[in-house]
Design a protein around this motif. Structure first.
Motif, PDB file in Angstrom:
ATOM      1  N   PRO A   8       0.828  -1.218   0.000  1.00 15.19           N
ATOM      2  CA  PRO A   8       0.000   0.000   0.000  1.00 15.19           C
ATOM      3  C   PRO A   8       0.859   1.263   0.000  1.00 15.19           C
ATOM      4  N   VAL A   9       0.371   2.276  -0.679  1.00 10.66           N
ATOM      5  CA  VAL A   9       1.026   3.587  -0.670  1.00 10.66           C
ATOM      6  C   VAL A   9       0.656   4.260   0.649  1.00 10.66           C
TER       7      VAL A   9
ATOM      8  N   ASP B  73      -6.157   4.562 -19.017  1.00 10.48           N
ATOM      9  CA  ASP B  73      -6.473   5.593 -20.004  1.00 10.48           C
ATOM     10  C   ASP B  73      -7.435   4.968 -21.011  1.00 10.48           C
ATOM     11  N   LEU B  74      -8.727   5.083 -20.724  1.00  9.50           N
ATOM     12  CA  LEU B  74      -9.753   4.388 -21.492  1.00  9.50           C
ATOM     13  C   LEU B  74     -10.640   5.306 -22.306  1.00  9.50           C
ATOM     14  N   ASP B  75     -10.614   6.579 -22.010  1.00 15.66           N
ATOM     15  CA  ASP B  75     -11.579   7.491 -22.604  1.00 15.66           C
ATOM     16  C   ASP B  75     -10.896   8.797 -23.001  1.00 15.66           C
ATOM     17  N   PRO B  76     -10.896   9.121 -24.304  1.00 17.32           N
ATOM     18  CA  PRO B  76     -10.223  10.356 -24.725  1.00 17.32           C
ATOM     19  C   PRO B  76     -10.837  11.617 -24.115  1.00 17.32           C
ATOM     20  N   ILE B  77     -12.096  11.560 -23.729  1.00 19.97           N
ATOM     21  CA  ILE B  77     -12.748  12.731 -23.131  1.00 19.97           C
ATOM     22  C   ILE B  77     -12.357  12.869 -21.654  1.00 19.97           C
ATOM     23  N   ASP B  78     -12.491  11.779 -20.898  1.00 15.47           N
ATOM     24  CA  ASP B  78     -12.125  11.800 -19.474  1.00 15.47           C
ATOM     25  C   ASP B  78     -10.621  11.863 -19.257  1.00 15.47           C
ATOM     26  N   GLY B  79      -9.866  11.276 -20.162  1.00 16.65           N
ATOM     27  CA  GLY B  79      -8.419  11.228 -20.011  1.00 16.65           C
ATOM     28  C   GLY B  79      -7.988  10.145 -19.039  1.00 16.65           C
ATOM     29  N   ALA B  80      -6.698  10.110 -18.767  1.00 12.86           N
ATOM     30  CA  ALA B  80      -6.122   9.084 -17.891  1.00 12.86           C
ATOM     31  C   ALA B  80      -6.502   9.344 -16.441  1.00 12.86           C
ATOM     32  N   ARG B  81      -6.619   8.262 -15.695  1.00 10.17           N
ATOM     33  CA  ARG B  81      -6.903   8.352 -14.261  1.00 10.17           C
ATOM     34  C   ARG B  81      -5.903   7.512 -13.489  1.00 10.17           C
ATOM     35  N   THR B  82      -5.493   8.028 -12.349  1.00 11.30           N
ATOM     36  CA  THR B  82      -4.588   7.296 -11.462  1.00 11.30           C
ATOM     37  C   THR B  82      -5.366   6.845 -10.235  1.00 11.30           C
ATOM     38  N   TYR B  83      -5.187   5.571  -9.901  1.00 11.57           N
ATOM     39  CA  TYR B  83      -5.859   4.959  -8.749  1.00 11.57           C
ATOM     40  C   TYR B  83      -4.781   4.479  -7.787  1.00 11.57           C
ATOM     41  N   VAL B  84      -4.784   5.023  -6.575  1.00 12.19           N
ATOM     42  CA  VAL B  84      -3.812   4.633  -5.564  1.00 12.19           C
ATOM     43  C   VAL B  84      -4.540   3.791  -4.510  1.00 12.19           C
ATOM     44  N   ASN B  85      -3.959   2.648  -4.186  1.00 14.70           N
ATOM     45  CA  ASN B  85      -4.545   1.700  -3.223  1.00 14.70           C
ATOM     46  C   ASN B  85      -5.983   1.300  -3.593  1.00 14.70           C
ATOM     47  N   PRO B  86      -6.252   0.974  -4.870  1.00 14.83           N
ATOM     48  CA  PRO B  86      -7.625   0.606  -5.231  1.00 14.83           C
ATOM     49  C   PRO B  86      -8.020  -0.755  -4.651  1.00 14.83           C
ATOM     50  N   GLU B  87      -9.273  -0.857  -4.254  1.00 13.97           N
ATOM     51  CA  GLU B  87      -9.814  -2.117  -3.729  1.00 13.97           C
ATOM     52  C   GLU B  87     -11.219  -2.282  -4.268  1.00 13.97           C
ATOM     53  N   ILE B  88     -11.563  -3.505  -4.642  1.00 13.39           N
ATOM     54  CA  ILE B  88     -12.936  -3.802  -5.055  1.00 13.39           C
ATOM     55  C   ILE B  88     -13.761  -3.983  -3.787  1.00 13.39           C
ATOM     56  N   ILE B  89     -14.831  -3.194  -3.671  1.00 11.53           N
ATOM     57  CA  ILE B  89     -15.678  -3.296  -2.481  1.00 11.53           C
ATOM     58  C   ILE B  89     -17.021  -3.955  -2.796  1.00 11.53           C
TER      59      ILE B  89
END
Length: 165
Positions: free
Chosen positions: A20-21, A62-78
């Motif tokens: 974890p970060v 980076d999935l969407d040219p409109i939204d742009g890239a997203r960074t996820y730190v410590n992601p967890e599926i809830i």
């Protein structure tokens, strides 16, 4: 920003759970920028710090040219939906091969941004698949482990053949 070398399958670091970060600083922001640059150069649509040999729970999508890239730190599926979908998957650590993987159609995750702020996100389709794929990687589960033994062995042989040139 720096394009970093990508750890290639079967490097054992791909099977290690990421840490974890705990510090949200300029070094984390630099890592996120390097991940984005490295992912674009690969090319790919998702990457984890593990893919460049850094054992931290950081994902860039980076999935969407409109939204742009997203960074996820410590992601967890809830939460994950009971409905499943099949999607073609691959990895920047195993270029040139892909196969169909069965995943939850929708997921809800919790994560932090690079400044340490906490966020929820619900996703479906490709983004949900990417969240599951990259969080698996952060947990030390390389995507081919989701395939049947026969499919996995065939895919590895194909990758070895491609890698030999």
């Amino acid at each position: 920003m720096t394009i970093r070398p990508i750890v290639r399958y079967p490097d054992p670091r791909l099977a290690l759970p990421a840490q974890p970060v705990t510090v949200f600083d300029d070094a984390l922001r630099d890592l996120a920028r390097d991940l984005l640059e490295t992912m674009h150069a690969a090319p790919g649509i998702g990457i984890t710090a593990s893919h460049i040999g850094v054992s931290l729970r950081v994902v860039v999508l980076d999935l969407d040219p409109i939204d742009g890239a997203r960074t996820y730190v410590n992601p967890e599926i809830i939460w994950a939906s009971p409905e499943m979908i099949v999607h073609q998957e691959g990895s920047v650590s195993m270029p040139g091969v892909s196969d169909e993987v069965r995943r939850h159609a929708r997921v809800r995750i919790s994560y932090h941004d690079v400044d340490g702020n906490s966020h929820p996100e619900e996703s479906e389709g490709l983004r949900a698949v990417c969240h599951q794929h990259e969080i698996d990687q952060l947990n030390g589960l390389f995507w081919i482990q989701r395939l049947s033994r026969l499919k996995r062995e065939r895919l590895i042989k194909r990758f070895e053949k491609i890698s030999r040139g």
